[in-house]
Design a protein around this motif. Structure first.
Motif, PDB file in Angstrom:
ATOM      1  N   GLU A  29      45.271  40.827  30.767  1.00  0.00           N
ATOM      2  CA  GLU A  29      45.216  41.624  31.990  1.00  0.00           C
ATOM      3  C   GLU A  29      45.231  40.693  33.189  1.00  0.00           C
ATOM      4  O   GLU A  29      44.860  39.525  33.102  1.00  0.00           O
ATOM      5  N   PHE A  30      45.705  41.222  34.317  1.00  0.00           N
ATOM      6  CA  PHE A  30      45.710  40.431  35.535  1.00  0.00           C
ATOM      7  C   PHE A  30      44.297  40.217  36.029  1.00  0.00           C
ATOM      8  O   PHE A  30      43.431  41.068  35.868  1.00  0.00           O
ATOM      9  N   ARG A  31      44.073  39.073  36.616  1.00  0.00           N
ATOM     10  CA  ARG A  31      42.794  38.734  37.219  1.00  0.00           C
ATOM     11  C   ARG A  31      42.990  38.755  38.726  1.00  0.00           C
ATOM     12  O   ARG A  31      44.000  38.274  39.233  1.00  0.00           O
ATOM     13  N   ALA A  32      42.032  39.328  39.442  1.00  0.00           N
ATOM     14  CA  ALA A  32      42.140  39.389  40.898  1.00  0.00           C
ATOM     15  C   ALA A  32      40.818  38.999  41.537  1.00  0.00           C
ATOM     16  O   ALA A  32      39.753  39.410  41.082  1.00  0.00           O
ATOM     17  N   LEU A  33      40.906  38.197  42.548  1.00  0.00           N
ATOM     18  CA  LEU A  33      39.753  37.822  43.343  1.00  0.00           C
ATOM     19  C   LEU A  33      40.024  38.239  44.787  1.00  0.00           C
ATOM     20  O   LEU A  33      41.135  38.071  45.283  1.00  0.00           O
ATOM     21  N   SER A  34      39.030  38.791  45.434  1.00  0.00           N
ATOM     22  CA  SER A  34      39.156  39.220  46.829  1.00  0.00           C
ATOM     23  C   SER A  34      40.340  40.162  47.031  1.00  0.00           C
ATOM     24  O   SER A  34      41.042  40.092  48.045  1.00  0.00           O
ATOM     25  N   GLY A  35      40.610  41.001  46.044  1.00  0.00           N
ATOM     26  CA  GLY A  35      41.690  41.979  46.165  1.00  0.00           C
ATOM     27  C   GLY A  35      43.087  41.431  46.007  1.00  0.00           C
ATOM     28  O   GLY A  35      44.066  42.131  46.216  1.00  0.00           O
ATOM     29  N   LYS A  36      43.228  40.168  45.595  1.00  0.00           N
ATOM     30  CA  LYS A  36      44.536  39.539  45.433  1.00  0.00           C
ATOM     31  C   LYS A  36      44.692  39.041  44.000  1.00  0.00           C
ATOM     32  O   LYS A  36      43.804  38.369  43.475  1.00  0.00           O
TER      33      LYS A  36
END
Length: 82
Positions: A29-36
């Motif tokens: 799955e994609f990982r996102a930090l701070s909505g990005k």
């Protein structure tokens, strides 16, 4: 044993490593930090050849090394759970 990763294809839930005449598929799955989006988490226990045969631990580690060699000239994107 595979010798090199030549191309990597991803979608929202899987990644395919093209390795010459062989393809290896894994789920994640994609990982996102701070909505990005900033990476992709690959679940090692899902790594399998196109025919469904799962990779051994040694093959998983070899694939990770080959991926690390591949990203020397490409952007690093996958976070391995190995």
């Amino acid at each position: 044993m595979i010798k090199a990763v030549t191309r990597i294809l991803t979608n929202s839930s899987s990644v395919t490593f093209e390795c010459g005449d062989v393809a290896i598929i894994g789920d994640g799955e994609f990982r996102a930090l701070s909505g990005k989006v900033d990476g992709f988490i690959l679940y090692a226990d899902t790594l399998r050849y196109e025919n469904g045969v799962k990779l051994s631990r040694e093959e998983q580690e070899n694939l990770k090394r080959l991926y690390q060699h591949f990203v020397l000239n490409h952007e690093d994107f996958i976070d391995w759970d190995i």
